[in-house]
Scaffold this active site. Structure first.
Site, short mmCIF file in Angstrom:
data_model
loop_
_atom_site.label_atom_id
_atom_site.label_comp_id
_atom_site.label_asym_id
_atom_site.label_seq_id
_atom_site.Cartn_x
_atom_site.Cartn_y
_atom_site.Cartn_z
N SER A 194 0.82 -1.22 0.00
CA SER A 194 0.00 0.00 0.00
C SER A 194 0.85 1.26 0.00
O SER A 194 1.93 1.30 0.59
CB SER A 194 -0.90 0.02 1.24
OG SER A 194 -1.67 -1.15 1.29
N GLU A 196 -3.26 -14.48 1.11
CA GLU A 196 -3.56 -13.56 2.21
C GLU A 196 -5.03 -13.67 2.61
O GLU A 196 -5.36 -13.76 3.78
CB GLU A 196 -3.23 -12.13 1.76
CG GLU A 196 -3.42 -11.09 2.86
CD GLU A 196 -2.91 -9.71 2.46
OE1 GLU A 196 -2.45 -9.53 1.32
OE2 GLU A 196 -3.00 -8.81 3.31
C1 LIG Z 1 -4.80 -3.72 10.06
C2 LIG Z 1 -4.25 -3.41 8.70
C3 LIG Z 1 -3.04 -3.93 8.33
C4 LIG Z 1 -2.51 -3.64 7.08
N1 LIG Z 1 -1.28 -4.13 6.76
C5 LIG Z 1 -0.74 -3.83 5.57
C6 LIG Z 1 0.56 -4.29 5.24
O1 LIG Z 1 1.23 -4.96 6.03
N2 LIG Z 1 1.08 -3.94 4.04
C7 LIG Z 1 0.39 -3.21 3.13
O2 LIG Z 1 0.91 -2.98 2.05
N3 LIG Z 1 -0.86 -2.74 3.42
C8 LIG Z 1 -1.43 -3.03 4.61
N4 LIG Z 1 -2.67 -2.56 4.92
C9 LIG Z 1 -3.34 -1.66 3.98
C10 LIG Z 1 -4.55 -2.27 3.27
O3 LIG Z 1 -4.14 -3.19 2.31
C11 LIG Z 1 -5.34 -1.10 2.65
O4 LIG Z 1 -5.81 -0.32 3.73
C12 LIG Z 1 -6.50 -1.59 1.83
O5 LIG Z 1 -6.06 -2.20 0.66
C13 LIG Z 1 -7.43 -0.41 1.46
O6 LIG Z 1 -6.71 0.62 0.87
P1 LIG Z 1 -6.83 2.13 1.41
O7 LIG Z 1 -6.69 2.12 2.88
O8 LIG Z 1 -5.91 2.96 0.61
O9 LIG Z 1 -8.35 2.56 1.12
P2 LIG Z 1 -8.92 3.10 -0.26
O10 LIG Z 1 -8.51 2.20 -1.37
O11 LIG Z 1 -8.59 4.54 -0.39
O12 LIG Z 1 -10.47 2.92 -0.03
C14 LIG Z 1 -11.26 3.84 0.73
C15 LIG Z 1 -12.71 3.37 0.69
O13 LIG Z 1 -13.20 3.36 -0.67
C16 LIG Z 1 -13.71 2.09 -1.00
N5 LIG Z 1 -13.39 1.79 -2.41
C17 LIG Z 1 -12.20 2.00 -3.03
N6 LIG Z 1 -12.26 1.57 -4.31
C18 LIG Z 1 -13.51 1.06 -4.50
C19 LIG Z 1 -14.18 0.47 -5.60
N7 LIG Z 1 -13.58 0.29 -6.78
N8 LIG Z 1 -15.46 0.05 -5.41
C20 LIG Z 1 -16.09 0.21 -4.22
N9 LIG Z 1 -15.51 0.79 -3.12
C21 LIG Z 1 -14.23 1.21 -3.27
C22 LIG Z 1 -12.97 1.12 -0.09
O14 LIG Z 1 -13.71 -0.08 0.09
C23 LIG Z 1 -12.88 1.94 1.19
O15 LIG Z 1 -14.08 1.85 1.91
C24 LIG Z 1 -3.23 -2.82 6.16
C25 LIG Z 1 -4.46 -2.30 6.53
C26 LIG Z 1 -4.97 -2.57 7.78
C27 LIG Z 1 -6.29 -1.98 8.15
#
Ligand SMILES: Cc1cc2nc3c(=O)[nH]c(=O)nc-3n(C[C@H](O)[C@H](O)[C@H](O)COP(=O)(O)OP(=O)(O)OC[C@H]3O[C@@H](n4cnc5c(N)ncnc54)[C@H](O)[C@@H]3O)c2cc1C
Length: 397
Positions: free
Chosen positions: A128, A244
């Protein structure tokens, strides 16, 4: 789907259960039950115990030093670990290793797999970025080739255990001119001690900091640390994500929380309108009994979904669309269970610091808040539903 284990497997379960009861340190269980953070020193202690027993890396084949467990034995290990609230295996063991086994050179296998098996090196996942989460292919961390090295610039975020890891497997952009953004991505293995890396733990609403922002400023990664081919990263990343989604959520871990809610409901007295405790306990209320029973049935369904996937794999098929179904249903079931715990606590759910409250009163609010992350990490529920709609049901975009 056959829900029965063989007598040998049941014998194995008893052995694992006894070992887990005796060898999962209490500090680890406490951390695990509040699901906030399991510090490296406690995780390593647990992994080393597994290593001594010959059970480290339960899903690895014998040729790489794994115990060579059958699939039912692997499931039993996961179930019994969930039952005692043991920490998950390190991300290197469960995520990087299967990719290194599938795509790595003999030298890479020799370099990276043995230290995982010995619990000497811990790993984190660098996928991410601030503008690339659900839309992971939008990642912008850039890697240019300079002599024998890649030179990396960019930022990763939400890196679980980033501050406690020795290595990171990460996705970087190696071709910004590719027609499709997925085509210009590569998969690298990066030493977290490399000059130019700065790690900033993120303070979470749960009061702990178990993930970090990782800044990369002209970090040199040797070209020999490229996994697979140049620009093959997206294929590897997609394959890894299936691991995963299947691997993270165990019905037994959810049941552990429900079990503590049940014990609480059996001991906590119902408060009357005037604020006085009555002689009745929460479980005497039929609506509360129904809610607990319903949650228990939902956990059974989580387990059944897991078994369906196991059955597929026993037939030699890859994990199927169940990965997304399990991810959505298990994470949301966990959240419903935590919400139930909070409702039963009533006003005590506002407790945050330990001022003589019971362990349940102290842990449940943090667990409930932490549980919100389950439907985000590993791909949000919305994204899983998109996958189900488009890939499984064939609905139009
Ligand atoms: C506890 C935890 C551990 C994590 N550990 C890691 C890690 O070790 N390494 C790593 O790389 N990442 C990690 N992550 C990150 C995680 O993979 C991302 O938070 C996740 O992929 C969502 O991305 P974002 O937070 O950027 O949200 P965004 O992608 O910005 O999404 C924001 C909101 O919009 C919605 N949304 C986005 N696109 C769409 C779509 N096309 N259709 C419908 N809804 C949509 C999402 O569902 C969400 O509700 C972790 C996250 C958490 C919470």
């Amino acid at each position: 789907m056959d829900l029965h284990y063989s007598p040998e497997d049941e014998k194995f379960r008893l052995e694992v259960r006894e070992w887990m009861e005796q060898n999962v340190p209490n500090e680890v269980r406490d951390s695990a039950s509040s699901r906030t953070t399991v510090a490296r020193k406690f995780r390593v202690k647990f992994y080393q115990g597994l290593r001594e027993k010959g059970w480290m890396c339960p899903k690895w084949p014998v040729e790489y030093g794994g115990p060579g467990f059958s699939l039912p034995q692997q499931v039993i290990m996961m179930e019994e670990m969930g039952r005692v609230g043991a920490p998950n295996m390190d991300l290197g063991v469960i995520m990087a290793a299967p990719m290194i086994m599938a795509y790595g050179t003999p030298e890479q296998k020799q370099r990276y797999l043995p230290p995982m098996l010995e619990a000497e090196e811990m790993w984190c996942q660098g996928y991410s970025e601030p503008n690339a989460g659900s839309d992971l292919a939008a990642l912008a961390t850039n890697a240019t080739i300079d002599g024998d090295d890649f030179v990396l610039n960019g930022q990763k975020i939400w890196t679980s255990n980033g501050h406690e890891s020795d290595w990171m497997f990460l996705l970087v952009r190696t071709d910004s001119t590719a027609k499709k953004k997925q085509e210009g991505i590569s998969f690298l293995l990066m030493d977290m001690k490399s000059p130019g890396i700065s790690i900033h733990p993120i303070h979470q609403i749960t009061d702990s900091s178990n993930f970090s922002e990782v800044f990369l400023n002209n970090v040199r990664v040797p070209r020999r640390n490229l996994l697979g081919n140049l620009n093959q990263g997206w294929e590897i990343a997609k394959r890894l994500l299936t691991h995963e989604r299947v691997g993270v959520y165990s019905g037994d871990l959810i049941r552990r929380s429900l079990e503590s809610i049940l014990q609480y409901a059996k001991s906590e007295r119902i408060t009357a309108a005037g604020g006085c405790a009555t002689s009745k306990v929460l479980i005497d209320d039929p609506s509360i009994r129904q809610r607990i029973a319903q949650a228990s049935m939902q956990i059974d369904a989580v387990c059944a979904l897991g078994y369906r996937n196991t059955t597929r794999m026993l037939r030699g098929e890859p994990p199927g669309p169940e990965s997304s179904v399990i991810k959505v249903f298990a994470s949301e079931t966990y959240q419903r269970v935590c919400d139930l715990g909070i409702e039963l606590q009533g006003p005590k759910a506002q407790v945050w610091a330990d001022h003589g409250f019971s362990e349940f009163d102290f842990n449940m609010p943090k667990l409930m808040i932490y549980s919100r992350s389950f439907s985000i990490s590993g791909g949000t529920s919305e994204i899983q539903r998109n996958i189900l709609a488009e890939v499984v049901l064939g609905m139009p975009r």
